[in-house]
Write a protein that holds these residues in place. Sequence first.
Motif, PDB file in Angstrom:
ATOM      1  N   ALA A   1       0.825  -1.188   0.000  1.00 48.15           N
ATOM      2  CA  ALA A   1       0.000   0.000   0.000  1.00 48.15           C
ATOM      3  C   ALA A   1       0.873   1.258   0.000  1.00 48.15           C
ATOM      4  CB  ALA A   1      -0.943  -0.002   1.190  1.00 48.15           C
ATOM      5  N   LEU A   2       1.997   1.214   0.737  1.00 47.73           N
ATOM      6  CA  LEU A   2       2.868   2.386   0.778  1.00 47.73           C
ATOM      7  C   LEU A   2       3.534   2.626  -0.569  1.00 47.73           C
ATOM      8  CD1 LEU A   2       4.462   1.988   4.314  1.00 47.73           C
ATOM      9  CD2 LEU A   2       2.665   3.582   3.612  1.00 47.73           C
ATOM     10  N   ALA A   3       3.902   1.569  -1.285  1.00 48.72           N
ATOM     11  CA  ALA A   3       4.494   1.714  -2.615  1.00 48.72           C
ATOM     12  C   ALA A   3       3.477   2.287  -3.597  1.00 48.72           C
ATOM     13  CB  ALA A   3       5.023   0.368  -3.115  1.00 48.72           C
ATOM     14  N   LEU A   4       2.243   1.833  -3.510  1.00 41.53           N
ATOM     15  CA  LEU A   4       1.192   2.361  -4.376  1.00 41.53           C
ATOM     16  C   LEU A   4       0.925   3.832  -4.057  1.00 41.53           C
ATOM     17  CD1 LEU A   4      -0.916   1.908  -6.559  1.00 41.53           C
ATOM     18  CD2 LEU A   4      -2.465   1.080  -4.784  1.00 41.53           C
ATOM     19  N   LEU A   5       0.923   4.182  -2.791  1.00 43.87           N
ATOM     20  CA  LEU A   5       0.732   5.574  -2.390  1.00 43.87           C
ATOM     21  C   LEU A   5       1.838   6.447  -2.975  1.00 43.87           C
ATOM     22  CD1 LEU A   5      -0.697   7.793  -0.813  1.00 43.87           C
ATOM     23  CD2 LEU A   5       0.562   7.049   1.219  1.00 43.87           C
ATOM     24  N   SER A   6       3.069   5.984  -2.923  1.00 42.99           N
ATOM     25  CA  SER A   6       4.192   6.739  -3.497  1.00 42.99           C
ATOM     26  C   SER A   6       4.018   6.928  -5.001  1.00 42.99           C
ATOM     27  CB  SER A   6       5.512   6.019  -3.225  1.00 42.99           C
ATOM     28  OG  SER A   6       5.792   6.024  -1.860  1.00 42.99           O
ATOM     29  N   GLU A  16      -5.492  16.301  -6.634  1.00 40.01           N
ATOM     30  CA  GLU A  16      -5.679  15.323  -5.559  1.00 40.01           C
ATOM     31  C   GLU A  16      -6.430  14.126  -6.118  1.00 40.01           C
ATOM     32  OE1 GLU A  16      -7.506  16.972  -2.083  1.00 40.01           O
ATOM     33  OE2 GLU A  16      -5.558  17.530  -1.296  1.00 40.01           O
ATOM     34  N   ARG A  17      -5.771  12.997  -6.104  1.00 41.54           N
ATOM     35  CA  ARG A  17      -6.407  11.771  -6.583  1.00 41.54           C
ATOM     36  C   ARG A  17      -6.981  11.009  -5.405  1.00 41.54           C
ATOM     37  NH1 ARG A  17      -2.748   9.190 -11.316  1.00 41.54           N
ATOM     38  NH2 ARG A  17      -2.663  11.046 -12.587  1.00 41.54           N
ATOM     39  N   PRO A  18      -8.185  10.459  -5.562  1.00 39.91           N
ATOM     40  CA  PRO A  18      -8.736   9.649  -4.471  1.00 39.91           C
ATOM     41  C   PRO A  18      -7.935   8.365  -4.304  1.00 39.91           C
ATOM     42  CG  PRO A  18     -10.214   9.640  -6.364  1.00 39.91           C
ATOM     43  CD  PRO A  18      -9.098  10.580  -6.682  1.00 39.91           C
ATOM     44  N   PHE A  19      -7.697   7.997  -3.059  1.00 42.35           N
ATOM     45  CA  PHE A  19      -6.954   6.778  -2.730  1.00 42.35           C
ATOM     46  C   PHE A  19      -7.752   6.071  -1.646  1.00 42.35           C
ATOM     47  CE2 PHE A  19      -3.932   3.996  -0.838  1.00 42.35           C
ATOM     48  CZ  PHE A  19      -2.897   3.795  -1.735  1.00 42.35           C
ATOM     49  N   CYS A  20      -8.296   4.904  -1.991  1.00 40.39           N
ATOM     50  CA  CYS A  20      -9.131   4.160  -1.040  1.00 40.39           C
ATOM     51  C   CYS A  20      -8.327   3.008  -0.442  1.00 40.39           C
ATOM     52  CB  CYS A  20     -10.374   3.629  -1.731  1.00 40.39           C
ATOM     53  SG  CYS A  20     -11.493   2.793  -0.591  1.00 40.39           S
ATOM     54  N   PHE A  21      -8.338   2.945   0.882  1.00 43.78           N
ATOM     55  CA  PHE A  21      -7.660   1.875   1.610  1.00 43.78           C
ATOM     56  C   PHE A  21      -8.705   1.167   2.464  1.00 43.78           C
ATOM     57  CE2 PHE A  21      -5.156   0.517   5.424  1.00 43.78           C
ATOM     58  CZ  PHE A  21      -4.355  -0.414   4.786  1.00 43.78           C
ATOM     59  N   ALA A  58       0.277   7.373   6.978  1.00 43.88           N
ATOM     60  CA  ALA A  58       0.911   7.899   5.776  1.00 43.88           C
ATOM     61  C   ALA A  58      -0.125   8.458   4.812  1.00 43.88           C
ATOM     62  CB  ALA A  58       1.740   6.806   5.094  1.00 43.88           C
ATOM     63  N   LEU A  59      -1.232   7.778   4.680  1.00 43.88           N
ATOM     64  CA  LEU A  59      -2.289   8.223   3.775  1.00 43.88           C
ATOM     65  C   LEU A  59      -2.888   9.548   4.229  1.00 43.88           C
ATOM     66  CD1 LEU A  59      -3.953   7.547   1.288  1.00 43.88           C
ATOM     67  CD2 LEU A  59      -5.432   6.153   2.723  1.00 43.88           C
ATOM     68  N   LEU A  60      -3.115   9.694   5.523  1.00 45.76           N
ATOM     69  CA  LEU A  60      -3.699  10.923   6.041  1.00 45.76           C
ATOM     70  C   LEU A  60      -2.748  12.117   5.936  1.00 45.76           C
ATOM     71  CD1 LEU A  60      -5.571   9.501   9.150  1.00 45.76           C
ATOM     72  CD2 LEU A  60      -6.591  10.324   7.011  1.00 45.76           C
ATOM     73  N   GLU A  61      -1.449  11.867   5.883  1.00 53.34           N
ATOM     74  CA  GLU A  61      -0.456  12.937   5.792  1.00 53.34           C
ATOM     75  C   GLU A  61       0.034  13.175   4.367  1.00 53.34           C
ATOM     76  OE1 GLU A  61       2.651  11.805   8.479  1.00 53.34           O
ATOM     77  OE2 GLU A  61       1.336  11.911  10.224  1.00 53.34           O
ATOM     78  N   ALA A  62      -0.395  12.368   3.423  1.00 53.33           N
ATOM     79  CA  ALA A  62       0.135  12.411   2.061  1.00 53.33           C
ATOM     80  C   ALA A  62      -0.366  13.622   1.281  1.00 53.33           C
ATOM     81  CB  ALA A  62      -0.239  11.138   1.322  1.00 53.33           C
ATOM     82  N   ASP A  63       0.523  14.157   0.455  1.00 56.63           N
ATOM     83  CA  ASP A  63       0.160  15.219  -0.480  1.00 56.63           C
ATOM     84  C   ASP A  63      -0.240  14.584  -1.808  1.00 56.63           C
ATOM     85  OD1 ASP A  63       0.811  17.297   1.298  1.00 56.63           O
ATOM     86  OD2 ASP A  63       2.927  17.172   0.733  1.00 56.63           O
ATOM     87  N   VAL A  65      -3.121  13.301  -2.686  1.00 55.07           N
ATOM     88  CA  VAL A  65      -4.180  12.292  -2.634  1.00 55.07           C
ATOM     89  C   VAL A  65      -5.318  12.789  -1.750  1.00 55.07           C
ATOM     90  CG1 VAL A  65      -2.644  10.325  -3.008  1.00 55.07           C
ATOM     91  CG2 VAL A  65      -3.196  11.014  -0.699  1.00 55.07           C
ATOM     92  N   ARG A  66      -6.496  12.303  -2.042  1.00 52.03           N
ATOM     93  CA  ARG A  66      -7.654  12.520  -1.178  1.00 52.03           C
ATOM     94  C   ARG A  66      -7.927  11.183  -0.501  1.00 52.03           C
ATOM     95  NH1 ARG A  66     -11.582  13.689  -4.728  1.00 52.03           N
ATOM     96  NH2 ARG A  66     -12.666  11.722  -4.464  1.00 52.03           N
ATOM     97  N   PRO A  67      -7.559  11.056   0.783  1.00 53.00           N
ATOM     98  CA  PRO A  67      -7.661   9.745   1.431  1.00 53.00           C
ATOM     99  C   PRO A  67      -9.099   9.317   1.703  1.00 53.00           C
ATOM    100  CG  PRO A  67      -6.919  11.393   3.002  1.00 53.00           C
ATOM    101  CD  PRO A  67      -6.998  12.071   1.672  1.00 53.00           C
ATOM    102  N   VAL A  68      -9.356   8.061   1.425  1.00 49.95           N
ATOM    103  CA  VAL A  68     -10.618   7.417   1.766  1.00 49.95           C
ATOM    104  C   VAL A  68     -10.235   6.129   2.495  1.00 49.95           C
ATOM    105  CG1 VAL A  68     -12.742   6.354   0.907  1.00 49.95           C
ATOM    106  CG2 VAL A  68     -11.753   8.328  -0.294  1.00 49.95           C
ATOM    107  N   ILE A  69     -10.608   6.035   3.771  1.00 43.61           N
ATOM    108  CA  ILE A  69     -10.296   4.826   4.537  1.00 43.61           C
ATOM    109  C   ILE A  69     -11.616   4.155   4.888  1.00 43.61           C
ATOM    110  CG2 ILE A  69      -9.233   3.884   6.609  1.00 43.61           C
ATOM    111  CD1 ILE A  69      -7.356   6.324   6.595  1.00 43.61           C
ATOM    112  N   ALA A  70     -11.858   3.001   4.301  1.00 46.85           N
ATOM    113  CA  ALA A  70     -13.075   2.242   4.573  1.00 46.85           C
ATOM    114  C   ALA A  70     -12.760   1.201   5.637  1.00 46.85           C
ATOM    115  CB  ALA A  70     -13.576   1.564   3.299  1.00 46.85           C
ATOM    116  N   ARG A  71     -13.538   1.211   6.703  1.00 50.94           N
ATOM    117  CA  ARG A  71     -13.324   0.258   7.797  1.00 50.94           C
ATOM    118  C   ARG A  71     -14.608  -0.562   7.999  1.00 50.94           C
ATOM    119  NH1 ARG A  71     -11.026   5.106  10.679  1.00 50.94           N
ATOM    120  NH2 ARG A  71      -8.796   4.955  10.335  1.00 50.94           N
TER     121      ARG A  71
END
Length: 87
Positions: A1-6, A16-21, A58-63, A65-71
């Motif tokens: 996930a960290l490599a994909l985020l990078s 800002e691209r949406p990034f869903c985790f 990392a996702l919440l601090e990333a430039d 991207v627009r973080p989406v965290i589904a729990r």
Amino acid sequence: ALALLSAVQATAKGTERPFCFVSANEAGWPEATQAALEPNLPEFVGRYLAAKRAVEAALLEADGVRPVIARPSLMWDWGKFDVLPLL
């Protein structure tokens, strides 16, 4: 996930691209440390929580991207009809 985020950050180019985790829900123990959990849970859970929390942070601090965290709060399959899936 960290490599994909990078990779997403490297190609964002000012947008800002949406990034869903998809991350397991930690209901009842979101602040629990690995040391507190070890006596009560299987050995892999501590490693999983450390990795999951690192990706979420990392996702919440990333430039870029627009973080989406589904729990999701439950796991569901077609063989178990007494619960509803995440909608």
